[in-house]
Design an enzyme around this catalytic site. Structure first.
Site, PDB file in Angstrom:
ATOM      1  N   CYS A 107       0.915  -1.321  -0.111  1.00  0.00           N
ATOM      2  CA  CYS A 107      -0.020   0.155   0.106  1.00  0.00           C
ATOM      3  C   CYS A 107       0.951   1.510  -0.036  1.00  0.00           C
ATOM      4  O   CYS A 107       0.323   2.180  -0.145  1.00  0.00           O
ATOM      5  CB  CYS A 107      -0.749   0.004   1.176  1.00  0.00           C
ATOM      6  N   HIS A 357      -8.879   3.592  -2.713  1.00  0.00           N
ATOM      7  CA  HIS A 357      -7.474   3.219  -2.535  1.00  0.00           C
ATOM      8  C   HIS A 357      -6.874   2.476  -3.614  1.00  0.00           C
ATOM      9  O   HIS A 357      -6.960   1.234  -3.463  1.00  0.00           O
ATOM     10  CB  HIS A 357      -7.441   2.498  -1.068  1.00  0.00           C
ATOM     11  N   CYS A 387      -0.747   2.423   6.352  1.00  0.00           N
ATOM     12  CA  CYS A 387      -0.491   1.113   6.945  1.00  0.00           C
ATOM     13  C   CYS A 387      -0.021   0.202   5.712  1.00  0.00           C
ATOM     14  O   CYS A 387      -0.336   0.852   4.494  1.00  0.00           O
ATOM     15  CB  CYS A 387      -1.611   0.543   7.446  1.00  0.00           C
ATOM     16  N   GLY A 389       0.305  -3.847   4.076  1.00  0.00           N
ATOM     17  CA  GLY A 389       0.059  -5.311   4.338  1.00  0.00           C
ATOM     18  C   GLY A 389       1.209  -6.173   4.695  1.00  0.00           C
ATOM     19  O   GLY A 389       2.400  -5.590   4.384  1.00  0.00           O
TER      20      GLY A 389
END
Length: 407
Positions: A107, A357, A387, A389
């Site tokens: 991300c 996103h 954040c 993954g």
């Protein structure tokens, strides 16, 4: 010196669903080099000619030949994306002398791409480059990722590993959201209210035209299409939890949308910008990535933001605006709460719950939105964070040194 993005559109249903990621990427690679990308795109569409054929040398901020390297963040495309993205670069009128690489830190990939270029400039490897991010979640659906490309590991060894967190890397993102919610006692109403505010802020920003200067149209698609004006916490309360159907708090309504989009940032050394008499849009101050337990990966910003601020000798109170990715209302709300941030400083124009996103694009998109917001509101210090993954968080600090004329 320039930062641009495409509209963010809903995967499979939105305005960019039929376009491959290479088309989205070529749009921003071309646009980020133009003095007036929105105007040039409109003229191209009206004339019904190829985008690059209608551009004159005077339309560019600097010649495409000046770009030394490009780094593109991407998560879901297959390994052949390295080829299609190189093709997109060449089709954008950028010459073969400009090198290109791809990067995948999930991300944060778009932010990592910008960091790679910024750090290459800082260490003297290059003087000018482009950091970009792109994702088509229509072309490459997230749910097919492990089906097509399962992790290449020795499963027996992983399951016998003395570090049980190895297998936690396989926990679905939505389940990690529920883990955060349960661990830190977050209630459903608070999360739905957070999500509703995201839509409210984004709808207001869109109605006021705040996104126009950061968006380059793709064909006749000129604005984000995931924002739902009129969304309320009461309406969101009707949605059922997805990942823990009995006791869960994470729903489709308080999670980020699946989205298609691309963004690009043109970077150069201060010496180059001064020599070329280019206005400095913003300054890269610091960057940090921190690891966290994979099963609560959403708490990443709680650790990455202080780390990036420390490197820039700043505190949370010094920052004027934060762009924190809303992967889920759980982790975004918790991060804001845990860091003691002023909510009015966070995502003033909405976040990923309303805007979407697109995984590999998000980091670059947040930088684009942050820089435009700071210049518009005459603010000087901003933070981008998200954040990641498998259990990480990333953050960057950027500074607008003074309000100068826009390109």
């Amino acid at each position: 010196v320039q930062a641009i993005r495409t509209p963010l559109c809903r995967a499979r249903k939105g305005g960019l669903a039929k376009l491959p990621p290479s088309t989205l990427l070529s749009t921003v690679l071309r646009g980020v080099l133009l003095k007036n990308p929105q105007q040039q795109q409109e003229q191209t569409e009206e004339a019904n000619v190829a985008a690059t054929s209608s551009i004159d040398a005077d339309d560019y901020i600097l010649s495409p030949e000046s770009i030394q390297d490009i780094c593109v963040g991407n998560v879901l495309s297959p390994p052949t994306a390295a080829v299609s993205f190189r093709m997109a670069s060449l089709a954008s009128n950028i010459p073969h002398t400009t090198s290109l690489s791809t990067t995948n830190r999930q991300c944060s990939s778009g932010l990592q791409a910008i960091a790679n270029i910024a750090h290459a400039i800082q260490c003297g490897s290059i003087d000018i480059g482009i950091g970009a991010g792109v994702e088509s979640m229509s072309t490459n659906p997230m749910h097919e990722l492990y089906e097509k490309f399962p992790p290449e590991v020795d499963w027996d060894e992983m399951q016998k590993s003395c570090n049980k967190e190895a297998m936690d890397c396989l926990i679905p993102m939505g389940v990690t959201s529920e883990n955060v919610s349960k661990k830190y006692g977050l209630d459903r109403r608070t999360l739905d209210e957070f999500a509703a505010r995201s839509h409210e802020k984004a709808a207001r920003a869109q109605s006021l035209g705040k996104f126009k200067l950061e968006i380059i149209p793709v064909g006749d698609v000129a604005q984000d299409d995931g924002i739902r004006p009129g969304t309320t916490a009461d309406k969101l309360a009707r949605l059922k939890p997805v990942f823990d159907k009995k006791n869960g708090s994470t729903t489709a309504g308080n999670s980020s949308q699946l989205t298609d989009g691309a963004a690009a940032v043109l970077l150069m050394s201060r010496e180059e910008a001064t020599k070329r008499k280019l206005p400095i849009l913003g300054v890269w101050k610091s960057f940090a990535v921190e690891g966290v337990p994979p099963k609560i990966m959403g708490v990443g910003p709680v650790y990455a933001i202080p780390s990036a601020l420390k490197k820039a000798s700043l505190s949370t109170d010094d920052i004027d605006v934060y762009e924190i990715n809303e992967a889920f209302a759980t982790q975004a709300h918790y991060s804001i709460q845990m860091l003691g941030l002023d909510p009015s400083k966070v995502n003033p124009n909405g976040g990923a719950i309303a805007l979407g996103h697109p995984l590999g694009c998000t980091g670059a998109r947040l930088v684009v939105t942050l820089l435009n917001e700071m210049r518009r509101e005459k603010q000087s210090l901003g933070v981008v964070s998200m954040c990641i993954g498998t259990g990480m968080g990333a953050a960057a600090v950027l500074e607008v040194e003074g309000i100068r004329s826009a390109l």
